[in-house]
Design a protein around this motif. Structure first.
Motif, PDB file in Angstrom:
ATOM      1  N   PHE A  72      65.980  83.552  34.227  1.00 31.11           N
ATOM      2  CA  PHE A  72      65.646  83.789  32.823  1.00 31.11           C
ATOM      3  C   PHE A  72      64.761  82.677  32.263  1.00 31.11           C
ATOM      4  N   TYR A  73      64.938  81.469  32.781  1.00 33.39           N
ATOM      5  CA  TYR A  73      64.106  80.347  32.344  1.00 33.39           C
ATOM      6  C   TYR A  73      62.803  80.242  33.141  1.00 33.39           C
ATOM      7  N   PHE A  74      62.629  81.091  34.171  1.00 24.11           N
ATOM      8  CA  PHE A  74      61.463  81.024  35.064  1.00 24.11           C
ATOM      9  C   PHE A  74      61.305  79.600  35.609  1.00 24.11           C
ATOM     10  N   SER A  75      62.433  79.006  36.010  1.00 32.87           N
ATOM     11  CA  SER A  75      62.436  77.600  36.417  1.00 32.87           C
ATOM     12  C   SER A  75      61.513  77.326  37.599  1.00 32.87           C
ATOM     13  N   ALA A  76      61.443  78.283  38.545  1.00 29.85           N
ATOM     14  CA  ALA A  76      60.603  78.065  39.727  1.00 29.85           C
ATOM     15  C   ALA A  76      59.136  77.885  39.367  1.00 29.85           C
ATOM     16  N   VAL A  77      58.709  78.464  38.249  1.00 27.78           N
ATOM     17  CA  VAL A  77      57.311  78.377  37.820  1.00 27.78           C
ATOM     18  C   VAL A  77      56.992  76.971  37.309  1.00 27.78           C
ATOM     19  N   THR A  78      57.995  76.270  36.806  1.00 29.28           N
ATOM     20  CA  THR A  78      57.766  74.935  36.234  1.00 29.28           C
ATOM     21  C   THR A  78      57.727  73.841  37.289  1.00 29.28           C
ATOM     22  N   ARG A  79      58.115  74.155  38.529  1.00 34.01           N
ATOM     23  CA  ARG A  79      58.234  73.108  39.552  1.00 34.01           C
ATOM     24  C   ARG A  79      56.970  72.985  40.399  1.00 34.01           C
ATOM     25  N   THR A  80      55.832  73.098  39.776  1.00 28.12           N
ATOM     26  CA  THR A  80      54.559  72.906  40.472  1.00 28.12           C
ATOM     27  C   THR A  80      53.675  72.004  39.626  1.00 28.12           C
ATOM     28  N   LYS A  81      52.637  71.488  40.261  1.00 25.56           N
ATOM     29  CA  LYS A  81      51.728  70.589  39.528  1.00 25.56           C
ATOM     30  C   LYS A  81      50.904  71.351  38.496  1.00 25.56           C
ATOM     31  N   LYS A  86      54.680  75.777  25.426  1.00 24.20           N
ATOM     32  CA  LYS A  86      54.569  76.941  24.548  1.00 24.20           C
ATOM     33  C   LYS A  86      54.366  78.222  25.362  1.00 24.20           C
ATOM     34  N   LYS A  87      53.561  78.127  26.410  1.00 22.26           N
ATOM     35  CA  LYS A  87      53.322  79.299  27.246  1.00 22.26           C
ATOM     36  C   LYS A  87      54.586  79.676  28.006  1.00 22.26           C
ATOM     37  N   MET A  88      55.346  78.666  28.467  1.00 20.80           N
ATOM     38  CA  MET A  88      56.612  78.936  29.134  1.00 20.80           C
ATOM     39  C   MET A  88      57.602  79.588  28.181  1.00 20.80           C
ATOM     40  N   LYS A  89      57.604  79.154  26.936  1.00 17.83           N
ATOM     41  CA  LYS A  89      58.515  79.748  25.945  1.00 17.83           C
ATOM     42  C   LYS A  89      58.197  81.218  25.760  1.00 17.83           C
ATOM     43  N   LYS A  90      56.929  81.559  25.666  1.00 16.34           N
ATOM     44  CA  LYS A  90      56.557  82.965  25.507  1.00 16.34           C
ATOM     45  C   LYS A  90      56.912  83.759  26.760  1.00 16.34           C
ATOM     46  N   LEU A  91      56.700  83.171  27.935  1.00 12.08           N
ATOM     47  CA  LEU A  91      57.053  83.841  29.178  1.00 12.08           C
ATOM     48  C   LEU A  91      58.547  84.136  29.224  1.00 12.08           C
ATOM     49  N   GLN A  92      59.376  83.192  28.801  1.00  8.49           N
ATOM     50  CA  GLN A  92      60.825  83.378  28.800  1.00  8.49           C
ATOM     51  C   GLN A  92      61.254  84.472  27.830  1.00  8.49           C
ATOM     52  N   VAL A  93      60.630  84.502  26.656  1.00  8.47           N
ATOM     53  CA  VAL A  93      60.978  85.544  25.675  1.00  8.47           C
ATOM     54  C   VAL A  93      60.547  86.920  26.184  1.00  8.47           C
TER      55      VAL A  93
END
Length: 453
Positions: free
Chosen positions: A254-263, A269-276
């Protein structure tokens, strides 16, 4: 200038080839997948009547639970609960496998993974074709659930395309493939089930063999026609799996955590919209799949629809979806997708009220027409919105996670709706679930207000 124009033309030609190839791949996949839809109530009735040991054991558990909570005896509703559990098992396995498949495609490429998942589906249809017991039928659903990664992989392939225009067109064509698959597949399943009866075979054998043929053709077409869209330089820089927890934990998904673990992680803000948007997708499919799954049981019990009448109902739904996809959905301009999804979800509320309360065929089909509009708009538009998030080496992971959230919703939705249907009846089930569509509307409004950097 001439070189630039040539490169642009080559890019457009490549995009068109990929979109057309993905359309055929997905259509063949969905034709095989949807053959069973009008047959499921009859298949469960078949195992109940033949006294299958595994089915009777599960029936005993249901009867015990019914007696324990004091639910009145309604044997006809037991098949609804069984159907919900089977549908949920299939989707639960998709929930577990989709993010892994997407992450693997970010490391190894789309084409090898698509070949692998299609080979798995081919094996599952082979099990269905030779099955003569409920346990073998369950094995077919288990193998299919693990290997059903074609939709998320095809979406990732479209997300790989270089231009926004090509991606929008590709997502629309994925929607058209869904519409055609759900138009023709169920009708073919019902027709060939009747053919099986006339030849003395088990009524589902010919549809199973046909699904096997579609899957074999799909595998051959992928092998011969599909180019690799994931660039080698991007593949080399891909982070691959990330932490296994990020791909299997519902909270991490739900947090799309795997997407945040890259350079190249997206901005906050974009991650927040993706999560919503992920929440909108989950809530919508949770409600939609629950009501979608009980639809065939409602018409089977209230209007005594045969498998052929079920096929004709799905044909009606598919034709309207195809018209909406081909005429309206593909013309939705960038920036207008959230508005289109909002209208579609609002329309699905009266759709399910009409279906749940329907006392004649006319009222049922009016509700189905509104239902078809929403089915044609919401998922393709949300997929387009989500595909714009994440860098080039994250598209498979992003779409795999989105598909996994949808699979989790499809795992929970049929269980909840079939349980409510079983306990309180069809009308209460449809009315309660349709009113709950206010929840994805609230999240969608939040997504519309979020501004990306």
């Amino acid at each position: 200038m001439a070189t630039v124009n040539k490169c642009t033309a080559d890019g457009e030609s490549f995009s068109s080839k990929v979109i057309n190839t993905v359309f055929v791949i997905l259509l063949l996949d969905l034709l095989g997948f949807t053959l069973i839809l009008p047959l499921l109530p009859s298949i469960l009735d078949h195992y109940a009547q033949t006294g299958d040991v595994v089915y009777q054991s599960l029936q005993g558990v249901v009867d015990w639970f019914r007696a324990a909570v004091g639910i009145p005896m309604e044997k006809k509703y037991n098949s609804v609960l069984f159907g919900g559990l089977i549908g949920s098992l299939f989707s639960l396995l998709q929930f577990l496998s989709s993010p892994v498949t997407g992450a693997l495609s970010d490391r190894r490429g789309r084409r090898p993974l698509l070949l692998l998942t299609t080979l798995g589906l081919l094996a599952s249809y082979g099990v269905w074709a030779v099955s003569r017991s409920f346990s073998m039928f369950l094995l077919f659903r288990i193998i299919g659930g693990v290997c059903k990664g074609n939709v998320s992989l095809c979406t990732a392939i479209v997300a790989d395309l270089p231009s926004l225009k090509a991606r929008n067109r590709g997502m629309a064509m994925i929607g058209v493939a869904f519409s055609l698959g759900f138009t023709v597949g169920p009708l073919m399943g019902a027709y060939f089930a009747l053919t099986s009866k006339t030849t003395g075979s088990v009524f589902y054998q010919t549809p199973a063999l046909l699904a096997l043929g579609f899957s074999a053709a799909d595998l051959l077409f992928i092998w011969l026609m599909l180019p690799e869209t994931f660039k080698k330089d991007v593949m080399a820089s891909s982070s691959g799996f990330g932490a296994s927890r990020d791909l299997l934990s519902p909270l991490s998904l739900f947090y799309f955590s795997a997407v945040t673990r890259t350079k190249d992680a997206p901005s906050k803000k974009k991650m927040k919209k993706l999560q919503v948007l992920g929440l909108v997708y989950f809530c919508y499919l949770f409600l939609f799949s629950g009501l979608e799954f009980t639809l065939s049981f409602l018409t089977h019990q209230r209007f005594h629809f045969t498998s052929m009448q079920q096929g004709k109902m799905f044909f009606f739904i598919g034709v309207i979806m195809a018209l909406i996809q081909g005429g309206y959905a593909r013309r939705i301009k960038p920036g207008h997708h959230i508005r289109a999804v909002t209208v579609a979800i609002i329309l699905i509320i009266p759709a399910f009220i009409l279906i749940g309360l329907s006392w004649n065929i006319t009222m049922l089909y009016v509700g189905l027409a509104l239902y078809s509009f929403a089915a044609a708009i919401v998922v393709p538009c949300l997929s387009t919105l989500v595909s714009d998030h994440g860098s080039a080496n994250q598209k498979g992971t992003v779409m795999g996670i989105l598909r996994s959230l949808g699979a989790l919703a499809r795992a929970l939705g049929p269980v909840i709706s079939s349980s409510v249907y079983w306990i309180a009846g069809a009308q209460t089930c449809f009315l309660l679930m349709s009113a709950s569509f206010i929840v994805p509307l609230i999240f969608l409004n939040m997504a519309g207000k979020l501004k990306e950097e």
